[in-house]
Structures are given as structure tokens and as C-alpha cells.
Motif scaffolding. Structure first.
Motif, short mmCIF file in Angstrom:
data_model
loop_
_atom_site.label_atom_id
_atom_site.label_comp_id
_atom_site.label_asym_id
_atom_site.label_seq_id
_atom_site.Cartn_x
_atom_site.Cartn_y
_atom_site.Cartn_z
N UNK A 177 0.85 -1.19 0.00
CA UNK A 177 0.00 0.00 0.00
C UNK A 177 0.88 1.24 0.00
N UNK A 178 0.38 2.30 -0.61
CA UNK A 178 1.01 3.61 -0.56
C UNK A 178 -0.04 4.61 -0.12
N UNK A 179 0.31 5.47 0.84
CA UNK A 179 -0.62 6.47 1.36
C UNK A 179 0.00 7.86 1.24
N UNK A 180 -0.82 8.83 0.89
CA UNK A 180 -0.40 10.23 0.85
C UNK A 180 -1.36 11.02 1.73
N UNK A 181 -0.79 11.76 2.68
CA UNK A 181 -1.57 12.47 3.69
C UNK A 181 -1.26 13.96 3.65
N UNK A 182 -2.28 14.80 3.73
CA UNK A 182 -2.13 16.25 3.92
C UNK A 182 -2.91 16.64 5.16
N UNK A 183 -2.33 17.51 6.00
CA UNK A 183 -3.01 17.90 7.23
C UNK A 183 -2.81 19.38 7.51
N UNK A 184 -3.76 19.95 8.21
CA UNK A 184 -3.73 21.36 8.58
C UNK A 184 -4.25 21.50 10.01
N UNK A 185 -3.58 22.35 10.80
CA UNK A 185 -4.02 22.64 12.16
C UNK A 185 -4.36 24.12 12.27
N UNK A 186 -5.52 24.41 12.81
CA UNK A 186 -5.95 25.80 13.05
C UNK A 186 -6.32 25.86 14.53
N UNK A 187 -5.53 26.60 15.33
CA UNK A 187 -5.74 26.53 16.77
C UNK A 187 -5.06 27.69 17.50
N UNK A 188 -5.27 27.70 18.79
CA UNK A 188 -4.63 28.65 19.70
C UNK A 188 -3.23 28.12 19.99
N UNK A 189 -2.23 28.74 19.41
CA UNK A 189 -0.85 28.27 19.53
C UNK A 189 0.10 29.47 19.53
N UNK A 190 1.36 29.17 19.85
CA UNK A 190 2.41 30.19 19.78
C UNK A 190 3.22 30.00 18.50
N UNK A 191 3.61 31.12 17.90
CA UNK A 191 4.53 31.13 16.77
C UNK A 191 5.93 31.41 17.32
N UNK A 192 6.91 30.58 16.93
CA UNK A 192 8.27 30.71 17.49
C UNK A 192 8.86 32.10 17.23
N UNK A 193 8.69 32.63 16.02
CA UNK A 193 9.28 33.93 15.72
C UNK A 193 8.62 35.04 16.53
N UNK A 194 7.30 34.92 16.75
CA UNK A 194 6.63 35.90 17.59
C UNK A 194 7.16 35.85 19.02
N UNK A 195 7.41 34.63 19.52
CA UNK A 195 7.96 34.49 20.87
C UNK A 195 9.34 35.12 20.97
N UNK A 196 10.16 34.93 19.92
CA UNK A 196 11.50 35.52 19.89
C UNK A 196 11.42 37.05 19.84
N UNK A 197 10.55 37.58 19.02
CA UNK A 197 10.41 39.03 18.89
C UNK A 197 9.89 39.66 20.18
N UNK A 198 8.94 39.02 20.83
CA UNK A 198 8.41 39.54 22.08
C UNK A 198 9.49 39.56 23.16
N UNK A 199 10.30 38.49 23.22
CA UNK A 199 11.37 38.43 24.23
C UNK A 199 12.43 39.50 23.99
N UNK A 200 12.70 39.80 22.72
CA UNK A 200 13.69 40.82 22.39
C UNK A 200 13.25 42.19 22.92
N UNK A 201 11.97 42.46 22.90
CA UNK A 201 11.45 43.75 23.38
C UNK A 201 11.56 43.87 24.90
N UNK A 202 11.49 42.73 25.59
CA UNK A 202 11.52 42.76 27.05
C UNK A 202 12.84 42.27 27.62
N UNK A 203 13.81 41.98 26.72
CA UNK A 203 15.13 41.51 27.14
C UNK A 203 15.02 40.29 28.05
N UNK A 204 14.23 39.32 27.62
CA UNK A 204 13.99 38.12 28.41
C UNK A 204 14.17 36.87 27.54
N UNK A 205 14.08 35.71 28.17
CA UNK A 205 14.16 34.44 27.45
C UNK A 205 12.83 34.19 26.74
N UNK A 206 12.83 33.84 25.46
CA UNK A 206 11.56 33.58 24.76
C UNK A 206 10.75 32.48 25.43
#
Length: 484
Positions: free
Chosen positions: A303-332
Motif C-alpha cells: 500500500x502507498x498512502x499520501x496524507x495532507x493535514x492542517x491545524x488551526x488553533x490557539x498556539x504560539x509562533x516561534x518567531x513571535x515568541x523571539x520578537x516579544x522576548x527581544x522587546x523585554x530583554x527576556x528568554x523567549x
């Protein structure tokens, strides 16, 4: 027809509102689960290698069988898994590291589960299933320090003393489309009977996403096969699941000749890795589509299977966490950067092929965009594969030997985030010398008597949590499994 529509709609509504009520009610009655298991061992003939899933029924006859249609069924399983690990190289560790015992970790991780699978026919083409479950488990390092965790049963979380809950409660409706009849075997969450070879199947209620998607004959069930998360499933498949590995939703399946197409919407937790699901499936949800193609090479099935998936949810974006930490001089921190309506997506390719009637191979490749925190495993790309050998070759036809590998990676965004001394929900050593996580697993499953199996398992994980400065770690496991 009007009676049918009324019954169907009424049952769907009742099922949706009763799922949580069942969970609370059966909390008082779960001790009966253990009595059932004990009595069933005497009264019910064990099945052979029956999986606790509802995906792809086993066709045991390409022509219909008379007088072999189940109206109801009872199956059960119980699985105990115990694992140990060596003292490994650990020059430093952080908040979410895999630890040595001398650094404060437990000496042994274990899980114990017991499940009853109840099924019944309602009307033509309709079936209902209910699975009460008990689970107890204690992970290494408070479930931290790995991309591919060593025991797939731990997707049910940490629970000491045991917890009791509804694992599955769903209805399935099949509509025949012709093409001749075939007979499907009766197993857990599948009633035996004749069905059209071409058909539409709809399932609604509570179940696991992996019940339907990312299946593989040789590696999908940690209760009977490979244990590691990144080998039993596609590591980068960010599937919908609450903190116990289950979800709620609707699945549509179209069987047409050698093809099967599946599509689903599942509820995601309202906060990552928690128990509360968004039952409306309008704010926090997962979509997936999978196409499966059956084939033969020579006389051997694949058998061969091909899967596509999408998640839409309340989550954190890594780059947003990094940018926010840079503004407050803290660890992301992902906890400070979570927002609604975040989207992640990915795909998976999954293949299996029998080489002989006793030897089969499999492989998976999966990828997700890795910009947001994980809803399942800290894996953004994963390649895995292996071989499964039936013991019939050495006159032990119920035994199985398996050998497999996995190589896992994470996205550049997550690497940058971790190198700033940050942590996710599962990994974070305080520093990172990035290198892909590499896993080797082998097991031997011994059939002791009928439905009783004992398994010895070994895993070696290099670069745990993608850190070349730590490890490798060796894990030794024993598994006892009972099927009824």
C-alpha cells in the motif's frame, strides 16, 4: 426513510452531548472493567493480533459469507510496558531535558492500560462503538527531552494513580455503492459482515485520529508492534488529540476498488496539550485528507498512502515568541506568545510492501512547516522505516521480530528559539548543538499462549532532543499484552 433520518439525527445529537456525561458516570463503574477482563479470559476465545483501531477493516473473503454477520461484539485488551535507561553523557541539562537518575530522574518508566471494546448494529449499515479505558503511566523526565518518545502509550499522559475515562464513543454509517460483496473480519471496533466493495463510510463521535489516518500494517500500534512515537506513526504528523491522545469529530471514507480516500475534521484542544477540546470545531480544529492505493508486486500486497493535514488553533509562533522576548530583554517563551487562529500544515508519505508472506517492509516520510509550537511531538521532519518478520520462518507463527530506524529534525524557527535558552512543552536543554535525532529500535514479540504476548524491546537514541552535546541514550523495555 423518515424514520431512519429521525433515528440517525437523534442519535448523533445524543452521542455528542453524552460523551462527557459517560466519562463522568463510568468513573464510578470502572472497577467492573477488571472483572470483565478476568472473566473474558475464561469465556471468550482470544483474537490474534487484533488492533484497537477502526481503520481499514480486514477483508477475510472476497466473496460474501452466509450466516456470518455479527450483531454485537465484545473485545478487550490489557498492556503493561516497563522501560529502563542507562546513564548517558550529560554535560549540562535544562528545564525540559532528558535526565539521568543522578540528576533527579526516576529509575523506571511504565504504562498500564486496559480497554473494553463494545460494538452493536443499530439498523442497516449503522454500528455504534463504546470503549471504556483505564490508564496508569509514569514517563521519564516528566515527559521531556526527546523528539521521538520511547513509549507510544504515553500519549495518554501521566496518570498515577490510574485514571478512568471514555476512550471512544462513536457511530459509523455505511452506504453501499455496489461493485460486488466482500466479507470483513470481526475485530475490536469492527463487526464482521458482508459489505459492498465500493462504499461510503461516515464515522462521528470520539476516537483517535490515528484510528483512521497514517495506518501501516507493520508499524502503527505500540501495544503490539514498535514502541517509539516516530516509528509507530509519522513523526511530523501534527494530528488532533487531547492530553490522552483522543479527539472528537467526523470522518468520511470512500472505498472504490483499490483506492480509499479519507477526509476528516477533528477537534483540537482549546489550549495545546490539554484535555478540553473545541467541540464546535470552528476555532480549534484539524483537517486532513489521505489517499490510499492498494497494489501487488508479484503476488505480494502493498500500500502507498499520501496524507495532507492542517491545524488551526490557539498556539504560539516561534518567531513571535523571539520578537516579544527581544522587546523585554527576556528568554523567549511560547506561553507568552500564544494567539488564536494560528495555522500549521504538513504532509506525509507512507508505504508498506510484503516481500514474502512472512516478511514485510515499511517507510514513512513526513514534514510540517514548524513555525508554531507542537500539538503532538517536537518533530518538523521525519524519515523512518523498517522490517517486520513473522516467526513462521522458525516455526513460531505467532511471534514477530522487528527492526526499524527514524531520523527526526526540527525547523530553523524552532532551532533559533531553542538556542536562546528557551523551551517548548517537551524539549529544551538550555543550549543546543543542533543535530538530527537518530533512533534505532528492535523488538521480539513472543506469543506465550493464545492472546498473551511478551515483548523485549531495545531503543538507542542519539542526539536526544536534537542536541549533539548529550547522549546517546539506551532504553530497554519489556511489554506484556493480553487480547480477548
Amino acid at each position: 426513510m423518515s424514520d431512519f433520518q429521525f433515528q440517525y439525527r437523534h442519535l448523533l445529537g445524543k452521542l455528542r452531548t453524552q460523551i462527557n456525561c459517560w466519562e463522568g458516570y463510568y468513573l464510578l463503574n470502572f472497577p467492573a472493567l477488571f472483572l470483565f477482563l478476568a472473566l473474558s479470559l475464561i469465556a471468550i476465545p482470544p483474537a490474534i493480533a487484533a488492533e484497537a483501531v477502526s481503520d481499514t477493516p480486514i477483508v477475510d473473503s472476497l466473496t460474501p459469507l452466509a450466516n456470518d454477520t455479527e450483531q454485537w461484539s465484545i473485545h478487550a485488551q490489557s498492556t503493561y510496558i516497563s522501560q529502563w535507561k542507562n546513564n548517558f553523557n550529560s554535560p549540562y541539562y535544562g528545564e525540559k531535558s532528558m535526565l539521568n537518575k543522578t540528576e533527579g530522574d526516576i529509575g523506571r518508566s511504565y504504562t498500564f492500560s486496559a480497554t473494553v471494546f463494545l460494538g452493536a448494529r443499530l439498523w442497516e449499515g449503522a454500528e455504534v462503538y463504546y470503549n471504556p479505558e483505564m490508564f496508569e503511566g509514569l514517563p521519564f523526565s516528566n515527559f521531556s527531552g526527546l523528539g521521538g518518545f520511547t513509549n507510544g502509550e504515553l500519549q495518554k499522559g501521566t496518570s498515577v494513580p490510574p485514571s478512568y475515562y471514555t476512550a471512544r464513543a462513536f457511530i459509523r454509517q455505511t452506504f453501499g455503492l455496489g461493485g460486488g460483496k466482500e466479507h470483513i473480519e470481526g475485530v475490536a471496533n469492527q463487526l464482521a459482515g458482508n459489505v459492498d466493495k465500493n462504499r461510503l463510510v461516515f464515522s462521528y463521535g470520539k476516537f483517535a485520529a490515528l484510528d483512521f489516518f497514517d495506518a501501516n500494517t507493520y508499524s502503527r500500534d505500540p501495544r503490539t508492534q514498535f514502541l517509539n512515537y516516530a516509528i509507530m506513526s509519522s513523526g511530523a504528523y501534527s494530528f488532533a488529540a487531547d492530553a490522552k491522545g483522543y479527539t472528537y469529530g467526523v470522518v468520511a471514507e470512500w472505498y472504490q476498488g483499490d483506492w480509499v480516500t479519507r477526509a476528516a475534521r477533528f477537534a483540537m484542544p482549546t489550549e495545546p496539550n490539554t484535555l478540553q477540546l473545541d467541540y464546535s470545531m470552528t476555532q480549534d480544529y484539524g483537517n486532513q485528507i489521505e489517499i490510499t492505493r492498494d497494489h501487488t508486486i508479484g503476488d505480494q500486497a502493498g500500500k502507498v498512502r499520501a496524507l495532507w493535514f492542517q491545524t488551526h488553533a490557539y498556539m504560539a509562533n516561534y518567531q513571535n515568541a523571539i520578537s516579544l522576548a527581544a522587546k523585554t530583554n527576556s528568554v523567549p517563551s511560547i506561553y507568552n506568545a500564544r494567539q488564536a487562529n494560528q495555522t500549521a500544515w504538513g504532509y506525509g508519505l507512507n508505504a508498506e510492501q510484503a516481500l514474502t508472506k512472512d516478511i514485510g517492509i515499511f517507510a514513512r516520510w513526513s514534514w510540517n512547516n514548524g513555525q508554531t509550537e507542537t500539538q503532538t511531538y517536537d518533530i518538523s521532519k521525519s524519515l523512518s522505516g523498517g522490517v517486520s518478520v513473522n516467526g513462521a520462518i522458525w516455526n513460531r507463527k505467532e511471534d514477530t521480530f522487528g527492526l526499524a530506524f527514524a531520523a527526526n529534525g526540527i525547523s530553523a524557527s524552532e532551532i533559533n528559539y531553542l538556542q536562546l535558552k528557551a523551551s517548548t512543552m517537551f524539549i529544551g536543554d538550555g543550549a543546543l548543538k543542533y543535530k538530527p535525532e537518530q533512533i534505532i529500535e528492535t523488538y521480539y514479540s513472543l506469543n506465550v499462549y493464545k492472546g498473551i504476548y511478551l515483548t523485549a524491546d531495545y531503543q538507542r537514541i542519539a542526539n536526544p532532543a536534537y542536541n549533539a552535546a548529550r547522549g546517546p541514550v539506551n532504553f530497554f523495555g519489556l511489554r506484556a499484552h493480553l487480547e480477548l
